[in-house]
Scaffold this motif. Structure first.
Motif, short mmCIF file in Angstrom:
data_model
loop_
_atom_site.label_atom_id
_atom_site.label_comp_id
_atom_site.label_asym_id
_atom_site.label_seq_id
_atom_site.Cartn_x
_atom_site.Cartn_y
_atom_site.Cartn_z
N ALA A 258 56.71 -27.97 -17.55
CA ALA A 258 55.28 -27.63 -17.45
C ALA A 258 54.70 -27.90 -16.06
O ALA A 258 53.88 -27.11 -15.57
N TYR A 259 55.10 -28.99 -15.41
CA TYR A 259 54.44 -29.36 -14.15
C TYR A 259 54.81 -28.44 -12.99
O TYR A 259 54.14 -28.44 -11.96
N LEU A 260 55.86 -27.65 -13.15
CA LEU A 260 56.17 -26.68 -12.09
C LEU A 260 55.05 -25.65 -11.99
O LEU A 260 54.87 -25.03 -10.94
N GLY A 261 54.30 -25.50 -13.07
CA GLY A 261 53.15 -24.59 -13.05
C GLY A 261 52.06 -25.06 -12.11
O GLY A 261 51.19 -24.27 -11.72
N LEU A 262 52.09 -26.33 -11.71
CA LEU A 262 51.10 -26.82 -10.74
C LEU A 262 51.37 -26.24 -9.35
O LEU A 262 50.48 -26.20 -8.51
N GLN A 263 52.61 -25.87 -9.12
CA GLN A 263 52.98 -25.24 -7.83
C GLN A 263 53.80 -23.99 -8.13
O GLN A 263 55.05 -24.02 -8.07
N PRO A 264 53.11 -22.90 -8.48
CA PRO A 264 53.83 -21.69 -8.92
C PRO A 264 54.84 -21.18 -7.91
O PRO A 264 55.86 -20.61 -8.28
N GLU A 265 54.58 -21.45 -6.61
CA GLU A 265 55.53 -20.95 -5.60
C GLU A 265 56.89 -21.65 -5.74
O GLU A 265 57.94 -21.05 -5.49
N VAL A 266 56.86 -22.94 -6.19
CA VAL A 266 58.12 -23.65 -6.39
C VAL A 266 58.86 -23.04 -7.57
O VAL A 266 60.07 -22.75 -7.50
N ALA A 267 58.13 -22.80 -8.67
CA ALA A 267 58.73 -22.21 -9.86
C ALA A 267 59.33 -20.84 -9.53
O ALA A 267 60.43 -20.50 -9.97
N GLN A 268 58.61 -20.09 -8.71
CA GLN A 268 59.08 -18.75 -8.35
C GLN A 268 60.34 -18.83 -7.48
O GLN A 268 61.30 -18.09 -7.70
N ARG A 269 60.33 -19.77 -6.55
CA ARG A 269 61.50 -19.91 -5.67
C ARG A 269 62.74 -20.29 -6.47
O ARG A 269 63.82 -19.76 -6.25
N LEU A 270 62.57 -21.21 -7.43
CA LEU A 270 63.73 -21.67 -8.20
C LEU A 270 64.21 -20.60 -9.18
O LEU A 270 65.40 -20.41 -9.36
N GLY A 271 63.25 -19.93 -9.83
CA GLY A 271 63.61 -18.93 -10.85
C GLY A 271 63.95 -19.62 -12.17
O GLY A 271 64.50 -20.72 -12.17
N ASN A 272 63.63 -18.95 -13.29
CA ASN A 272 63.84 -19.58 -14.60
C ASN A 272 65.30 -19.94 -14.87
O ASN A 272 65.60 -20.88 -15.59
N GLY A 273 66.21 -19.17 -14.24
CA GLY A 273 67.64 -19.42 -14.45
C GLY A 273 68.06 -20.81 -14.00
O GLY A 273 68.95 -21.41 -14.61
N SER A 274 67.42 -21.33 -12.94
CA SER A 274 67.84 -22.68 -12.53
C SER A 274 66.89 -23.76 -13.03
O SER A 274 67.17 -24.94 -12.89
N ILE A 275 65.76 -23.37 -13.64
CA ILE A 275 64.84 -24.39 -14.19
C ILE A 275 65.29 -24.80 -15.60
O ILE A 275 65.29 -25.98 -15.93
N PHE A 276 65.68 -23.81 -16.41
CA PHE A 276 66.00 -24.11 -17.81
C PHE A 276 67.49 -23.90 -18.07
O PHE A 276 68.05 -22.88 -17.69
N ILE A 277 68.10 -24.88 -18.73
CA ILE A 277 69.52 -24.69 -19.07
C ILE A 277 69.66 -24.13 -20.49
O ILE A 277 70.74 -23.71 -20.87
N LYS A 278 68.57 -24.12 -21.25
CA LYS A 278 68.61 -23.54 -22.59
C LYS A 278 67.20 -23.12 -22.96
O LYS A 278 66.24 -23.82 -22.62
#
Ligand code: SF4
Length: 444
Positions: free
Chosen positions: A375-395
């Motif tokens: 959830a806290y990656l939403g505080l910095q959307p550019e970080v979430a975008q750079r990482l991409g959901n594939g590397s944020i969530f393993i399941k």
């Protein structure tokens, strides 16, 4: 190291608490007589001892909004004076970081229970915890809690690296940073190993100390049956007892411990509060200086985010948590010897109530609370975008391209107030409260 506390003690906690509370209630003291008794207890309280079980139980007769306002005010005023002596104007802020919303347990009050098919499920990667750690540490937090469901394969494989990663990233920003867990209760050897990876503290909320009620609300899964040393569920085991022993196992491993019961779950919620006191006082008596200040949690039975599958009203919830939150916090503070307990005011009540509670009793509190993995990656959307959901969530239970911030937040474990950290800091400053690290208030 001392022997472990006998199982018979743990089994006796709730029956003792309930019998004590109900026997006093049966005396039916009128408001004036109760006020006199409470004032006498407050007047004679010794800071080295705290209060006896009988005395705490008398204070608990004032819980529920119908009780005499003057009696309630006297208790809160007494706690405020103790709070000032012990902690001055200081407050420590923590932030929970959810790592997985998958859960194999079926607690009827929880949105993440295994049989809640309406819930979005997510589990995060080490990359995601590192990025969130940086964001949160830079905001000034010094205590970081790893929380999540009973997702045993994930915990077996990922917990140690996650603890290490969180500690490394937060320490790099703030050398005072501390890491806690609020997960399935574990064994002494597991806590000892996690301590070597950087763990400082274990928080375990018992939900209820009443064994029958626990069995009703927690009918199956690791929470009902416990786990072994390899994070495998011990089907048919005694999860109630393993949970009761979690704080003791943590203390034996050299960790700080937190305990608490869910406010409003039991019909006589006061007996659960008294149980927390009996439990904590025994830990201090048995382990002495090895016990760092006990963190006394006050989780309230809140509604869950998937409203169609919420059981709270249908299961007879009948307690006004907000009206009694500050009073309960005050009773907890007074019950323990001075400086041996940090009352933990959390975000399950309105921010105003939470900050009142901090002023009168709580040294420890949560400010920013987003109880969904990632959830806290939403505080910095550019970080979430750079990482991409594939590397944020393993399941995840939804496709990667469906994971938006809105979808993430729809999967919060339960409903709560969502006020930004900065707004809390502003309220603290208006009330003359100063944020410090919790490390500064440890005993040694
Ligand atoms: S309270 Fe914890 S163990 Fe129980 S269903 Fe929820 S996440 Fe799982």
């Amino acid at each position: 190291m001392q022997d472990v506390i006998q199982e018979s003690f743990y089994r006796s906690i709730y029956p003792t608490a309930e019998a004590t509370f109900l026997a006093q209630r049966a005396e039916s003291l009128d408001a004036q007589a109760l006020r006199r008794r409470v004032k006498e207890i407050l007047h004679t309280r010794d800071g080295h001892q705290g209060l006896s079980v009988q005395q705490v139980s008398w204070l608990l007769q004032a819980v529920r909004s119908v009780a005499d306002p003057a009696t309630r005010a006297a208790i809160v005023d007494a706690a405020r004076a103790v709070r000032r002596t012990c902690f001055g104007n200081q407050v420590a802020t923590m932030v929970p970081i959810e790592v997985t919303s998958y859960c194999a347990s079926t607690c009827k009050f929880c949105g993440w229970r295994a049989d809640n098919k309406d819930m979005v499920r997510l589990a995060i990667s080490e990359t995601a915890i590192r990025e969130q750690a940086k964001i949160l540490a830079r905001m000034g937090f010094s205590h970081f809690e790893i929380a999540g469901g009973d997702h045993l394969p994930f915990l077996r494989n990922s917990l140690k690296p996650l603890v290490r990663a969180l500690k490394e990233e937060t320490r790099a920003v703030n050398p005072e940073a501390r890491v806690s867990l609020c997960l399935v209760p574990m064994h002494e050897a597991q806590y000892t190993e996690l301590r070597e990876h950087g763990l400082d503290c274990v928080l375990t909320w018992q939900e209820t100390y009443c064994q029958e009620l626990f069995a009703f609300h927690v009918p199956s899964g690791p929470k009902a049956w416990g786990i072994d040393l390899d994070f495998a569920m011990t089907r048919g085991g005694d999860g109630f007892m393993q949970r009761l022993r979690s704080q003791e196992m943590a203390i034996r491993s050299g960790l700080q411990a937190g305990l608490g019961a869910m406010i409003g779950l039991a019909e006589h919620t006061e007996a659960d509060i008294l149980s927390v006191v009996i439990h904590g006082q025994r830990l201090i008596e048995h382990y002495g200086d090895a016990v760092q200040p006990l963190i006394i949690g006050m989780p309230a039975w809140n509604s869950i985010t998937t409203t169609a599958s919420d059981n709270r009203e249908s299961m007879g919830f009948n307690f006004h948590s907000e009206a009694n939150f500050e009073l309960i916090a005050a009773i907890y503070l007074l019950a323990y010897p001075d400086r041996r307990a940090w009352v933990f005011a959390n975000g399950r009540v309105a921010p105003q109530v939470q900050v009142d509670c901090i002023e009168s009793a709580a040294f420890f509190t949560s400010t920013l609370v987003q109880i969904a993995p990632g959830a806290y990656l939403g505080l910095q959307p550019e970080v979430a975008q750079r990482l991409g959901n594939g590397s944020i969530f393993i399941k995840s239970s939804i496709e990667a391209d469906e994971i938006t911030q809105e979808a993430i937040m729809s999967g919060e474990q339960f409903m709560h107030y969502l006020m930004p950290h900065d707004a809390f800091l502003q309220m603290f400053s208006q009330r003359g409260l100063q944020v410090v690290s919790d490390r500064s208030m440890l005993l040694h």
